[in-house]
Write a protein that holds these residues in place. Structure first.
Motif, PDB file in Angstrom:
ATOM      1  N   VAL A 158     -26.549 -51.849  60.719  1.00  0.00           N
ATOM      2  CA  VAL A 158     -27.240 -52.047  61.998  1.00  0.00           C
ATOM      3  C   VAL A 158     -26.401 -53.008  62.825  1.00  0.00           C
ATOM      4  N   PHE A 159     -26.064 -52.617  64.051  1.00  0.00           N
ATOM      5  CA  PHE A 159     -25.208 -53.454  64.885  1.00  0.00           C
ATOM      6  C   PHE A 159     -25.485 -53.183  66.359  1.00  0.00           C
ATOM      7  N   ASP A 160     -25.124 -54.154  67.191  1.00  0.00           N
ATOM      8  CA  ASP A 160     -25.252 -54.012  68.645  1.00  0.00           C
ATOM      9  C   ASP A 160     -23.939 -53.508  69.216  1.00  0.00           C
ATOM     10  N   LEU A 161     -24.038 -52.540  70.105  1.00  0.00           N
ATOM     11  CA  LEU A 161     -22.850 -51.938  70.711  1.00  0.00           C
ATOM     12  C   LEU A 161     -22.951 -52.025  72.233  1.00  0.00           C
ATOM     13  N   PRO A 162     -22.134 -52.901  72.853  1.00  0.00           N
ATOM     14  CA  PRO A 162     -22.160 -53.037  74.319  1.00  0.00           C
ATOM     15  C   PRO A 162     -21.777 -51.718  74.992  1.00  0.00           C
ATOM     16  N   VAL A 163     -22.229 -51.541  76.208  1.00  0.00           N
ATOM     17  CA  VAL A 163     -21.946 -50.315  76.938  1.00  0.00           C
ATOM     18  C   VAL A 163     -20.448 -50.193  77.193  1.00  0.00           C
ATOM     19  N   ASN A 164     -19.966 -48.956  77.214  1.00  0.00           N
ATOM     20  CA  ASN A 164     -18.548 -48.632  77.420  1.00  0.00           C
ATOM     21  C   ASN A 164     -17.639 -49.253  76.358  1.00  0.00           C
ATOM     22  N   SER A 165     -18.133 -49.338  75.148  1.00  0.00           N
ATOM     23  CA  SER A 165     -17.323 -49.828  74.028  1.00  0.00           C
ATOM     24  C   SER A 165     -17.592 -48.937  72.826  1.00  0.00           C
ATOM     25  N   PHE A 166     -16.832 -49.151  71.771  1.00  0.00           N
ATOM     26  CA  PHE A 166     -16.998 -48.323  70.578  1.00  0.00           C
ATOM     27  C   PHE A 166     -16.770 -49.170  69.331  1.00  0.00           C
ATOM     28  N   LYS A 167     -17.240 -48.657  68.224  1.00  0.00           N
ATOM     29  CA  LYS A 167     -17.034 -49.286  66.924  1.00  0.00           C
ATOM     30  C   LYS A 167     -16.695 -48.191  65.925  1.00  0.00           C
ATOM     31  N   GLU A 212     -15.393 -34.056  48.560  1.00  0.00           N
ATOM     32  CA  GLU A 212     -16.523 -34.986  48.480  1.00  0.00           C
ATOM     33  C   GLU A 212     -17.579 -34.585  49.501  1.00  0.00           C
ATOM     34  N   ASP A 213     -18.823 -34.549  49.049  1.00  0.00           N
ATOM     35  CA  ASP A 213     -19.932 -34.245  49.943  1.00  0.00           C
ATOM     36  C   ASP A 213     -20.307 -35.507  50.716  1.00  0.00           C
ATOM     37  N   VAL A 214     -20.373 -35.418  52.036  1.00  0.00           N
ATOM     38  CA  VAL A 214     -20.651 -36.573  52.895  1.00  0.00           C
ATOM     39  C   VAL A 214     -21.813 -36.234  53.826  1.00  0.00           C
ATOM     40  N   LYS A 215     -22.762 -37.151  53.919  1.00  0.00           N
ATOM     41  CA  LYS A 215     -23.917 -36.940  54.788  1.00  0.00           C
ATOM     42  C   LYS A 215     -24.285 -38.260  55.443  1.00  0.00           C
ATOM     43  N   GLY A 216     -24.755 -38.200  56.671  1.00  0.00           N
ATOM     44  CA  GLY A 216     -25.146 -39.428  57.351  1.00  0.00           C
ATOM     45  C   GLY A 216     -25.741 -39.142  58.714  1.00  0.00           C
ATOM     46  N   GLY A 217     -25.861 -40.187  59.495  1.00  0.00           N
ATOM     47  CA  GLY A 217     -26.410 -40.035  60.828  1.00  0.00           C
ATOM     48  C   GLY A 217     -26.580 -41.382  61.499  1.00  0.00           C
ATOM     49  N   PHE A 218     -27.045 -41.355  62.740  1.00  0.00           N
ATOM     50  CA  PHE A 218     -27.270 -42.592  63.483  1.00  0.00           C
ATOM     51  C   PHE A 218     -28.525 -42.459  64.335  1.00  0.00           C
ATOM     52  N   ILE A 219     -29.113 -43.607  64.634  1.00  0.00           N
ATOM     53  CA  ILE A 219     -30.245 -43.695  65.552  1.00  0.00           C
ATOM     54  C   ILE A 219     -29.970 -44.844  66.506  1.00  0.00           C
ATOM     55  N   ALA A 220     -30.116 -44.596  67.799  1.00  0.00           N
ATOM     56  CA  ALA A 220     -29.864 -45.617  68.812  1.00  0.00           C
ATOM     57  C   ALA A 220     -31.183 -46.104  69.390  1.00  0.00           C
ATOM     58  N   ALA A 221     -31.326 -47.429  69.484  1.00  0.00           N
ATOM     59  CA  ALA A 221     -32.511 -47.995  70.131  1.00  0.00           C
ATOM     60  C   ALA A 221     -32.459 -47.682  71.627  1.00  0.00           C
ATOM     61  N   PRO A 222     -33.577 -47.718  72.323  1.00  0.00           N
ATOM     62  CA  PRO A 222     -33.595 -47.404  73.755  1.00  0.00           C
ATOM     63  C   PRO A 222     -32.607 -48.259  74.547  1.00  0.00           C
ATOM     64  N   GLY A 223     -31.945 -47.615  75.508  1.00  0.00           N
ATOM     65  CA  GLY A 223     -30.992 -48.313  76.367  1.00  0.00           C
ATOM     66  C   GLY A 223     -30.904 -47.606  77.702  1.00  0.00           C
ATOM     67  N   GLY A 244     -24.747 -57.419  79.949  1.00  0.00           N
ATOM     68  CA  GLY A 244     -25.767 -57.444  78.912  1.00  0.00           C
ATOM     69  C   GLY A 244     -26.276 -56.083  78.495  1.00  0.00           C
ATOM     70  N   MET A 245     -25.768 -55.025  79.110  1.00  0.00           N
ATOM     71  CA  MET A 245     -26.201 -53.679  78.719  1.00  0.00           C
ATOM     72  C   MET A 245     -25.652 -53.365  77.329  1.00  0.00           C
ATOM     73  N   THR A 246     -26.538 -53.098  76.401  1.00  0.00           N
ATOM     74  CA  THR A 246     -26.134 -52.845  75.019  1.00  0.00           C
ATOM     75  C   THR A 246     -27.192 -52.016  74.318  1.00  0.00           C
ATOM     76  N   ARG A 247     -26.831 -51.451  73.166  1.00  0.00           N
ATOM     77  CA  ARG A 247     -27.780 -50.685  72.367  1.00  0.00           C
ATOM     78  C   ARG A 247     -27.626 -51.073  70.901  1.00  0.00           C
ATOM     79  N   THR A 248     -28.729 -51.107  70.201  1.00  0.00           N
ATOM     80  CA  THR A 248     -28.704 -51.368  68.770  1.00  0.00           C
ATOM     81  C   THR A 248     -28.605 -50.035  68.033  1.00  0.00           C
TER      82      THR A 248
END
Length: 210
Positions: A22-31, A41-52, A107-111
Motif C-alpha cells: 500500500v503506497f501513495d502515488l502523486p499525480v503524473n508520477s509512477f512507481k 511461473e504462474d503469476v497473478k495480482g491486481g491493484f485497487i486505487a482509492a478515490p482521486g 497534493g493531488m495523489t492516490r493511495t
C-alpha cells in the motif's frame, strides 16, 4: 484424526509467496517494482486505487526482454494473470495520470493497494475444487503437491543462476589473470628499455664506462 490431518496439511502449505503493498502515488508520477521470476511461473495480482479527483491509473508489466506482458490504462482497479516465458527480472509499473484538460493542483495523489502472488499462491484452489469435484483432503494434497513442485522448480532455477554466476566469475578471474600477466610483461619491457636508455645516455656523457 481427519481434522488433525487437515490442520497439519494446511500448516504445511501455509508458506505464502504472495505480497501486498500500500503506497501513495502523486499525480503524473509512477512507481515500479522488480520481481525475479523463474521460467514457467504462474503469476497473478491486481491493484485497487482509492478515490482521486480526475486521476486514472495505468499498469504496465514487462519481462526481462523488455516485452510488454500486461498493459491496462485508465482503470480504478484491475486484475492480471500470466505465465512467465522468460526467467529473470520482471517489472511491474503503476502510473498515476492526470486526465487531459484538468489543471494540476499540489497534493493531488492516490493511495494504491497492489497485490502480487506467484507459483502456488497464484492458483485458485476453490475454483479447482468446484471444477474437478475435489474433497477438502484432495484439495490440501493438491496444494502440497504444488508446493513441493514450486520449491523444486525454484531450487533448480537458483541453482542454474548460481552456475551462471560461477561461470561469469571464473571468466572474470581468467581475464584478470591475463591482464595482470600482460601488465607485468609490459612493465618488465619498459623497465628494461628505460635501463638501456639511461645506460646509453650515461655512457655518451662519459659518466660511466661501457
Amino acid at each position: 484424526f481427519g481434522t488433525m490431518l487437515l490442520r497439519f496439511l494446511r500448516l504445511a502449505v501455509c508458506v505464502s509467496l504472495a505480497s501486498s503493498l500500500v503506497f501513495d502515488l502523486p499525480v503524473n508520477s509512477f512507481k515500479c517494482f522488480l520481481e525475479e521470476l523463474p521460467e514457467h511461473e504462474d503469476v497473478k495480482g491486481g491493484f485497487i486505487a482509492a478515490p482521486g479527483y480526475s486521476q486514472v491509473i495505468d499498469l504496465k508489466i514487462t519481462n526481462p526482454l523488455g516485452e510488454t506482458i500486461v498493459e491496462s490504462k485508465g482503470q480504478e482497479k484491475d486484475n492480471f494473470q500470466f505465465w512467465t516465458t522468460t526467467s529473470g527480472d520482471h517489472h511491474f509499473c503503476i502510473y498515476n495520470r492526470l486526465v487531459a484538460g484538468v489543471q494540476h493542483h499540489p497534493g493531488m495523489t492516490r493511495t494504491i493497494t497492489f497485490k502480487l502472488a506467484t507459483g502456488q499462491e497464484a492458483k485458485d484452489y476453490d475454483r479447482l475444487a468446484r471444477k474437478e469435484h475435489l474433497k477438502p483432503i484432495e484439495v490440501m494434497l493438491r496444494m502440497m503437491e504444488d508446493g513441493v513442485s514450486d520449491v523444486y522448480h525454484t531450487y533448480h532455477y537458483f541453482k542454474e543462476r548460481e552456475a551462471e554466476m560461477r561461470d561469469s566469475s571464473e571468466v572474470a578471474c581468467t581475464r584478470t589473470l591475463y591482464i595482470t600477466i600482460i601488465n607485468s610483461i609490459i612493465f618488465v619491457v619498459f623497465a628494461h628499455w628505460q635501463f638501456s636508455h639511461l645506460k646509453k645516455y650515461f655512457v655518451t656523457k662519459k659518466l660511466i664506462s661501457n
